[in-house]
Design an enzyme around this catalytic site. Structure first.
Site, mmCIF file in Angstrom:
data_model
loop_
_atom_site.group_PDB
_atom_site.id
_atom_site.type_symbol
_atom_site.label_atom_id
_atom_site.label_comp_id
_atom_site.label_asym_id
_atom_site.label_seq_id
_atom_site.Cartn_x
_atom_site.Cartn_y
_atom_site.Cartn_z
ATOM 1 N N GLY A 1 0.826 -1.193 0.000
ATOM 2 C CA GLY A 1 0.000 0.000 0.000
ATOM 3 C C GLY A 1 0.859 1.240 0.000
ATOM 4 N N SER A 2 0.201 2.379 0.288
ATOM 5 C CA SER A 2 0.917 3.654 0.204
ATOM 6 C C SER A 2 1.978 3.791 1.284
ATOM 7 C CB SER A 2 -0.084 4.808 0.306
ATOM 8 O OG SER A 2 -0.836 4.699 1.504
ATOM 9 N N LYS B 1 2.968 -6.038 8.648
ATOM 10 C CA LYS B 1 2.918 -4.808 7.857
ATOM 11 C C LYS B 1 4.176 -3.997 8.169
ATOM 12 C CE LYS B 1 0.113 -0.658 7.059
ATOM 13 N NZ LYS B 1 -1.136 0.060 7.449
ATOM 14 N N ASP C 1 -10.856 5.312 5.374
ATOM 15 C CA ASP C 1 -10.413 4.629 4.158
ATOM 16 C C ASP C 1 -11.127 3.287 3.991
ATOM 17 O OD1 ASP C 1 -9.044 4.480 1.805
ATOM 18 O OD2 ASP C 1 -7.170 3.757 2.670
ATOM 19 N N VAL D 1 2.941 -5.783 3.103
ATOM 20 C CA VAL D 1 2.464 -6.795 4.046
ATOM 21 C C VAL D 1 3.028 -8.141 3.633
ATOM 22 C CG1 VAL D 1 0.455 -7.899 5.069
ATOM 23 C CG2 VAL D 1 0.349 -5.491 4.442
ATOM 24 N N GLY E 1 3.461 1.036 3.066
ATOM 25 C CA GLY E 1 4.291 -0.116 3.327
ATOM 26 C C GLY E 1 3.810 -1.364 2.638
#
Length: 885
Positions: free
Chosen positions: A564-565, A584, A690, A569, A567
């Site tokens: 994701g933005s 994460k 989000d 996983v 980091g």
């Protein structure tokens, strides 16, 4: 001579050819004339049918006129090759009238469907002329008289349905000779009299007779075989085991006696078995454990004796199991409590069962109702019951349970109905019961509870609680009429104020005050020291960088499950053979990543809910190069994200990752419950900011868990120097397509913003279209797209993959609001009878919720509490749970 012979032969051939041509023309004329006459016969039969219609609220018969060829009339389909009427489908049109005998002239008819109309009078004998007919569906009309014997000539019948009429007489014996039959239904009629021994008894009527041994000779093609709600007597013949393709066997509501034969365990394809409300006796056959496909098993209201067979633990697909009102003894086998598939209800009430509840009851994590009332259970209520997080009804009344209500039950926040009355429970009534916002009924009467009655939540509604028979209780709202607790407190206060007691207490209080001041100063200093390194979180920092690196294979690409933005996983296994986790790892080079780590720690530290992603620990350390390293370790979700299921990236995933309607509905409910908790259940309201499919994770049972709180915010957090620039930064939180419009105009994060994102998500779940889909052009979004289709065209815009699900029967009925009428018609076949009409009604309701939640104006959006309530109501309308007590 040769020339003459040649000419003669030529003349003969010409004459012969002319004769043959004349014959062909004559034959063609005869065929054309015959076909024309047959078509005229069909037309005449249809017009005669129309003439008997006296009620037509939808004005269907107006299209049956000379302006169109009769093959183009509403409900009529013709054979392409010969132009003969092949199908006549007039289901659910509310037509009223009698059935014309001319219907027998439609000799090429294969389907005659008059389902759910108001036809009356007798069924004409002329139906026996329909030698090609395969489906006769007359259910839900007002036909009277007998079933015509001439139907014995319809030897190609596959489906025969005469349910819900006023038919009388007896079931004709010719039915047993039609070996092609696969589905039989004779529900809700007035059949009577004795039945010949050699006749196969069919349907769900009120007729007499004995179930014959000749059942063993019937076609193995039969998959639906219903006898429910009749006056049938005798035993179940062992030959029933020959019906190996049965998926539904219904014998409920009769006068059947004797034991259930072990041979019933040979029906390996059986999915639903209804033996309830009879006079069966003896032991429950252990062979029922061989029914590996069974999902509904109803044995209630009989005279079964002995114990519950442990072999039932092999029925791994079982959703609902009912045994109430029998004469069973012993304990409930641990194997039954270990059936994690049980998700609707388990009811063993009103037997003579005894013993304590094993800890295995906690394995029923998907169970909606647990009903153990009216038995002899004893001991304490096991704390493992708190793991049954899906419970909506818990009924343990009329037993001998002792001890306190376990504190672990505080996690069962979805409970709607709790009945612990008529036991030997003691101790104080837990305060957490008043925190259950969904709770509608609480019965604690006739126990030995003591102390002050809570004053919060349901305890303020005297019509929803029952506490009588607890003589040691006091206080509560005045309407409960319990004695005040004031006297007891005053007496205790006088004792405390006596000099012998007051002086030591005063000294102790001074010492405690001094120690508190010292401890407060110490903690403030310590907190200031820690603020530079991790201003943040009180989560346990239990792992080092090397341990996390090892468990993820050195952050191997093979273990990368998403990014994701802020980091990536990774999948990992703790301590070599420990639990599987998701790690994460924050990309600290990304602007805002550290703030995201701190925010997520704050949120996860203060929240705990079954539909929120569970954090195991947080790591703030340095890597092997001395760089700052931050990571969060979560419980691993084996089914990935909702994004993977809605928008698979490969054809293989498209085939394997498909969600049924009820699974989508459960996921929608899970996410709504998570938001309800975040918005209303804590001391501080939390806005996620989000909500989207990639942030909804699914566990092994497809239970949804909301994760990724990197953008979340506490609503009370608003620094004094909160500038316009910081407002804009906060307002742009979220992902494109899911961000509410007011955020783009400088609005602050709010719970109503989360509701907007949820509304878009809800529409996406059921349409399988992203809010940024190319189909939405010219400024039209997914909300406007769905709003324009509501309510009549909604089936055209939703994901078609679950419309043909076999969880809804093809010949189901429209949704009825009158529950008593529904139950009378439906019996135990709610999904079978009400599938498609109810499915469409539920889809429309869900889409309306999504449209309401995603309204442009925040004030017009549906509150999340109302969303949860409405979605639960939709789910309950699909699979209603009967109140057995």
């Amino acid at each position: 001579m040769n020339h003459f012979c040649a000419n003669s032969k030529s003349l003969l051939l010409q004459t012969l050819n002319g004769f043959l041509l004349l014959c062909m023309i004559s034959s063609l004329h005869l065929v054309t004339t015959a076909t024309s006459e047959e078509n005229e016969t069909d037309l005449s039969a249809l017009l005669d049918f129309k003439s008997k219609i006296v009620g037509d609220p939808f004005n269907i018969m107006s299209s049956w006129n000379n302006s169109f060829h009769h093959c183009n009339w509403t409900g009529i389909t013709c054979n392409i090759s010969n132009g003969r009427v092949m199908n006549m489908n007039l289901a659910k049109l509310r037509l009223k009238g009698t059935l014309s005998p001319s219907i027998g002239n439609l000799t090429f008819l294969t389907t005659l469907n008059l389902l759910n109309n108001s036809f009356h009078g007798e069924i004409p004998q002329e139906l026996g002329r329909l030698h090609y007919v395969q489906t006769l569906e007359f259910a839900f009309n007002d036909f009277g008289g007998n079933i015509p014997n001439n139907l014995s000539h319809c030897t190609q019948l596959l489906s025969l349905g005469f349910g819900a009429n006023n038919l009388t007489g007896t079931i004709p014996n010719w039915i047993g000779n039609i070996s092609s039959l696969t589905r039989l239904s004779f529900a809700l009629n007035n059949f009577h009299g004795s039945i010949p021994h050699e006749v196969l008894r069919l349907g769900t009527n009120r007729f007499g007779g004995v179930l014959p041994d000749s059942i063993a000779n019937f076609s193995t093609q039969l998959y639906t075989f219903a006898f429910g709600s009749n006056e049938i007597r005798g035993n179940i013949p062992a030959g029933i085991s020959n019906l190996v393709n049965l998926t539904l066997l219904s014998l409920e509501g009769n006068h059947l006696i004797g034991s259930v034969p072990d041979a019933i365990g040979k029906l390996q394809n059986l999915q639903e078995l209804y033996l309830n409300v009879n006079n069966f006796s003896g032991r429950i056959p252990s062979s029922l454990g061989n029914l590996s496909s069974i999902n509904k098993l109803f044995l209630e209201e009989n005279n079964f004796e002995g114990s519950i067979p442990s072999s039932l633990g092999k029925c791994k697909e079982l959703l609902v199991f009912s045994l109430y009102r029998n004469k069973l003894r012993g304990t409930i086998p641990k194997e039954v409590f270990s059936l994690s598939s049980l998700s609707i209800y388990l009811d063993v009430s009103y037997n003579a069962l005894s013993g304590t509840l094993p800890v295995e009851v906690g394995k029923l994590q998907n169970l909606g109702e647990l009903v153990l009332s009216g038995n002899n259970f004893s001991g304490v209520i096991p704390s493992s019951l708190g793991s049954c997080i899906s419970l909506e009804k818990l009924r343990l009344q009329g037993n001998s349970f002792q001890g306190n209500i376990p504190q672990s039950l505080k996690d069962l926040r979805g409970l709607l109905d709790i009945d612990l009355s008529r036991n030997n429970l003691s101790g104080k009534i837990p305060e957490f019961l008043g925190e259950f916002t969904q709770l509608k009924r609480l019965n604690l009467a006739n126990n030995s509870f003591e102390g002050e009655i809570p004053m919060n939540g349901i305890f303020k509604n005297v019509t929803s609680i029952s506490l009588y028979g607890n003589s040691k209780l006091c206080g509560g709202v005045p309407q409960l009429n319990f004695p005040s607790c004031t006297v007891r407190k005053t007496s205790s206060l006088r004792k405390l104020l006596s000099p012998k007691v007051a002086i030591p207490i005063g000294i102790a209080l001074v010492l405690v005050l001094l120690m508190s001041c010292f401890l407060t100063i110490f903690l403030i200093v310590k907190r200031e020291k820690k603020r530079t390194s991790l201003s943040t979180t009180s989560l346990e920092l239990g792992f080092s960088y090397s341990e996390i690196a090892n468990c993820t294979g050195g952050f191997s690409q093979d273990n990368l499950v998403g990014s994701g933005s802020f980091g990536s996983v990774y999948k990992g296994t703790l301590s070599g053979d420990g639990p599987i986790v998701a790690v994460k790892v924050l990309n600290l080079q990304q602007r805002g990543a550290s703030r995201s780590f701190i925010d997520e720690c704050h949120v996860l530290r203060n929240t705990r809910h079954r539909n929120l992603l569970k954090i195991i620990t947080a790591i703030s350390s340095v890597d092997q190069q001395g760089n700052e390293f931050k990571a969060l370790v979560f419980e691993f979700m084996s089914n990935g994200s909702l994004e993977d299921w809605l928008h698979p990236i490969s054809n293989l995933q498209s085939q394997t990752k498909t969600l049924k309607f009820i699974q989508r509905l459960n996921i929608a409910i899970d996410v709504a419950c998570a938001l309800e908790y975040l918005h209303h259940s804590g001391e501080t309201r939390i806005v996620h900011c989000d909500i989207k499919p990639s942030n909804v994770l699914l566990d092994n049972d497809l239970v949804a868990h909301v994760g990724d709180f990197g953008l979340a915010t506490f609503l009370f957090e608003e620094p004094s120097n909160f500038s316009k620039q910081s407002i804009m930064s906060a307002s742009l939180r979220g992902s494109i397509g899911y961000v509410p419009p007011e955020y783009g105009m400088g609005g602050k994060p709010s719970t109503l913003g989360d509701i907007y994102s949820y509304g878009i998500l809800l529409l996406e779940i059921f349409t399988r279209k992203r809010p940024t889909d190319e189909a939405f052009e010219g400024g039209m979004g997914i909300r406007q797209f769905i709003a324009m289709a509501l309510p009549n065209n909604v089936m055209d815009v939703i994901d078609p993959s679950f419309i043909c699900e076999d969880e809804f029967d093809d010949e189901s009925e429209e949704f009825e609001e009158n529950e008593e009428e529904e139950r009378a018609i439906r019996g135990n076949y709610e999904i079978e009878v009400h599938g498609k009409g109810l499915l469409e009604a539920c889809i429309v309701s869900v889409m309306e919720i999504g449209v309401s939640c995603s309204a442009t104006a925040p004030s017009e959006r549906m509150p999340i509490t109302a969303v949860v309530k409405k979605l639960h109501a939709i789910k309950n309308s699909l699979i209603k749970k009967k109140d057995k007590v």
